[in-house]
Design a protein around this motif. Structure first.
Motif, PDB file in Angstrom:
ATOM      1  N   ALA A  99     -13.885  25.493   4.088  1.00  0.00           N
ATOM      2  CA  ALA A  99     -12.683  24.903   4.696  1.00  0.00           C
ATOM      3  C   ALA A  99     -11.891  25.915   5.516  1.00  0.00           C
ATOM      4  CB  ALA A  99     -11.788  24.313   3.608  1.00  0.00           C
ATOM      5  N   GLY A 100     -12.061  27.186   5.240  1.00  0.00           N
ATOM      6  CA  GLY A 100     -11.316  28.216   5.972  1.00  0.00           C
ATOM      7  C   GLY A 100      -9.905  28.410   5.467  1.00  0.00           C
ATOM      8  N   ILE A 101      -9.666  28.104   4.194  1.00  0.00           N
ATOM      9  CA  ILE A 101      -8.326  28.256   3.620  1.00  0.00           C
ATOM     10  C   ILE A 101      -8.390  29.148   2.377  1.00  0.00           C
ATOM     11  CG2 ILE A 101      -7.594  26.001   4.464  1.00  0.00           C
ATOM     12  CD1 ILE A 101      -7.987  24.911   1.639  1.00  0.00           C
ATOM     13  N   GLY A 102      -7.267  29.760   2.053  1.00  0.00           N
ATOM     14  CA  GLY A 102      -7.207  30.582   0.850  1.00  0.00           C
ATOM     15  C   GLY A 102      -8.207  31.718   0.845  1.00  0.00           C
ATOM     16  N   LEU A 103      -8.457  32.307   2.007  1.00  0.00           N
ATOM     17  CA  LEU A 103      -9.485  33.341   2.094  1.00  0.00           C
ATOM     18  C   LEU A 103      -9.099  34.616   1.348  1.00  0.00           C
ATOM     19  CD1 LEU A 103     -10.732  33.021   5.786  1.00  0.00           C
ATOM     20  CD2 LEU A 103     -11.560  31.905   3.717  1.00  0.00           C
ATOM     21  N   ARG A 104      -7.804  34.881   1.229  1.00  0.00           N
ATOM     22  CA  ARG A 104      -7.386  36.066   0.487  1.00  0.00           C
ATOM     23  C   ARG A 104      -7.689  35.905  -0.997  1.00  0.00           C
ATOM     24  NH1 ARG A 104      -1.527  37.546   3.386  1.00  0.00           N
ATOM     25  NH2 ARG A 104      -2.400  37.869   5.484  1.00  0.00           N
ATOM     26  N   LEU A 105      -7.395  34.733  -1.544  1.00  0.00           N
ATOM     27  CA  LEU A 105      -7.720  34.464  -2.942  1.00  0.00           C
ATOM     28  C   LEU A 105      -9.231  34.480  -3.145  1.00  0.00           C
ATOM     29  CD1 LEU A 105      -5.257  31.597  -3.948  1.00  0.00           C
ATOM     30  CD2 LEU A 105      -5.287  33.942  -4.813  1.00  0.00           C
ATOM     31  N   ALA A 106      -9.957  33.896  -2.205  1.00  0.00           N
ATOM     32  CA  ALA A 106     -11.415  33.872  -2.299  1.00  0.00           C
ATOM     33  C   ALA A 106     -11.980  35.290  -2.272  1.00  0.00           C
ATOM     34  CB  ALA A 106     -11.998  33.053  -1.150  1.00  0.00           C
ATOM     35  N   ALA A 107     -11.374  36.153  -1.460  1.00  0.00           N
ATOM     36  CA  ALA A 107     -11.843  37.538  -1.375  1.00  0.00           C
ATOM     37  C   ALA A 107     -11.618  38.277  -2.690  1.00  0.00           C
ATOM     38  CB  ALA A 107     -11.143  38.263  -0.232  1.00  0.00           C
ATOM     39  N   VAL A 108     -10.451  38.070  -3.302  1.00  0.00           N
ATOM     40  CA  VAL A 108     -10.148  38.739  -4.575  1.00  0.00           C
ATOM     41  C   VAL A 108     -11.076  38.230  -5.678  1.00  0.00           C
ATOM     42  CG1 VAL A 108      -8.412  39.008  -6.385  1.00  0.00           C
ATOM     43  CG2 VAL A 108      -7.740  39.194  -3.983  1.00  0.00           C
ATOM     44  N   ALA A 109     -11.189  36.890  -5.794  1.00  0.00           N
ATOM     45  CA  ALA A 109     -12.034  36.313  -6.838  1.00  0.00           C
ATOM     46  C   ALA A 109     -13.495  36.669  -6.611  1.00  0.00           C
ATOM     47  CB  ALA A 109     -11.857  34.795  -6.868  1.00  0.00           C
ATOM     48  N   ARG A 155       2.437  34.271   1.266  1.00  0.00           N
ATOM     49  CA  ARG A 155       1.388  34.685   2.178  1.00  0.00           C
ATOM     50  C   ARG A 155       0.074  35.024   1.479  1.00  0.00           C
ATOM     51  NH1 ARG A 155       2.592  33.038   6.989  1.00  0.00           N
ATOM     52  NH2 ARG A 155       1.400  34.702   7.994  1.00  0.00           N
ATOM     53  N   TRP A 156       0.133  35.312   0.175  1.00  0.00           N
ATOM     54  CA  TRP A 156      -1.071  35.646  -0.565  1.00  0.00           C
ATOM     55  C   TRP A 156      -2.002  34.432  -0.710  1.00  0.00           C
ATOM     56  CZ3 TRP A 156      -1.656  32.940  -5.160  1.00  0.00           C
ATOM     57  CH2 TRP A 156      -0.502  32.359  -5.682  1.00  0.00           C
ATOM     58  N   LEU A 157      -1.474  33.231  -0.420  1.00  0.00           N
ATOM     59  CA  LEU A 157      -2.287  32.026  -0.496  1.00  0.00           C
ATOM     60  C   LEU A 157      -3.118  31.805   0.752  1.00  0.00           C
ATOM     61  CD1 LEU A 157       0.294  29.530  -2.055  1.00  0.00           C
ATOM     62  CD2 LEU A 157      -1.706  30.518  -3.185  1.00  0.00           C
ATOM     63  N   MET A 158      -2.892  32.574   1.797  1.00  0.00           N
ATOM     64  CA  MET A 158      -3.613  32.391   3.060  1.00  0.00           C
ATOM     65  C   MET A 158      -5.058  32.867   2.927  1.00  0.00           C
ATOM     66  SD  MET A 158      -0.740  33.446   5.878  1.00  0.00           S
ATOM     67  CE  MET A 158      -1.884  33.071   7.212  1.00  0.00           C
TER      68      MET A 158
END
Length: 209
Positions: free
Chosen positions: A126-136, A206-209
């Protein structure tokens, strides 16, 4: 004498006009080239994002439904199989070998692993929450790297580990790709990144981006 001065003045003006005319197209060409390069870069990162997302999402689907690739038919999570038992139970090297054996097949480990695969896969697609995806994703890849333990040439039983590189394996590559995609905002092209960023609760966090 006056007649000799006129051609010189006209000649000088001609050179200045020519210089301005030749500079304008050069600047325009440079700007167009930069725009094309930027667009190409955005498409490349978007393509990489979608491919990486499919890797995670497919792993979730295969392990859930037993599609016959990494997980055999009838052995999926939905059939009562454990997504972590085989992998973690088979760890035979590294400093966390006994810990991974204890985690293998635990319900909490199965749920965390599968939710991680699904969440990271959907976020990338989807291209959303990429920062969270990167951390996880980086945390997941780090644990899987430790489970594989590339530095070891031999397993606990003395057999060859078949490791081809003491440091850089595909887990590390995936982690770097996830971080890179989040850093460049790869969700804006072929994704919902821009719309996601405009949501009030996302713009405030912004961490949700």
């Amino acid at each position: 004498m006056a007649l000799h001065n006129h051609p010189q003045r006209h000649l000088g003006m001609g050179f200045r006009s020519l210089a301005r005319t030749s500079t304008a197209p050069a600047s325009a060409s440079a700007g167009e080239a930069t725009a094309v390069a930027t667009a190409t870069q955005a498409y490349v990162f978007a393509g990489l994002r979608l491919l990486t997302g499919f890797v995670f999402l497919w792993a979730f689907l295969d392990k859930t439904f037993g599609l016959g690739y990494a997980t055999g038919s009838g052995k999926g999570w939905i059939d009562g199989g454990s997504p972590t038992k085989g992998f973690l139970g088979g760890v035979a090297v590294g400093p966390m070998e006994s810990t991974f054996h204890a985690w293998a097949g635990a319900a909490w480990a199965d749920w965390l692993f599968m939710l991680g695969l699904l969440g990271i896969g959907l976020a990338l697609i989807a291209g959303i929450g990429l920062r969270l995806a990167a951390v996880a994703g980086t945390a997941m890849m780090a644990l899987m790297w430790i489970a594989a333990w590339p530095p070891a040439k031999h397993l606990s039983d003395g057999s060859a580990s078949m490791s081809t590189n003491p440091f850089a394996d595909y887990h590390l590559v995936y982690a770097v790709v996830l971080i890179l995609l989040a850093a460049v905002g790869a969700g804006d092209t072929w994704g919902l990144g821009r719309a996601w960023a405009r949501l009030p609760f996302v713009s405030r966090n912004r961490w949700l981006m």
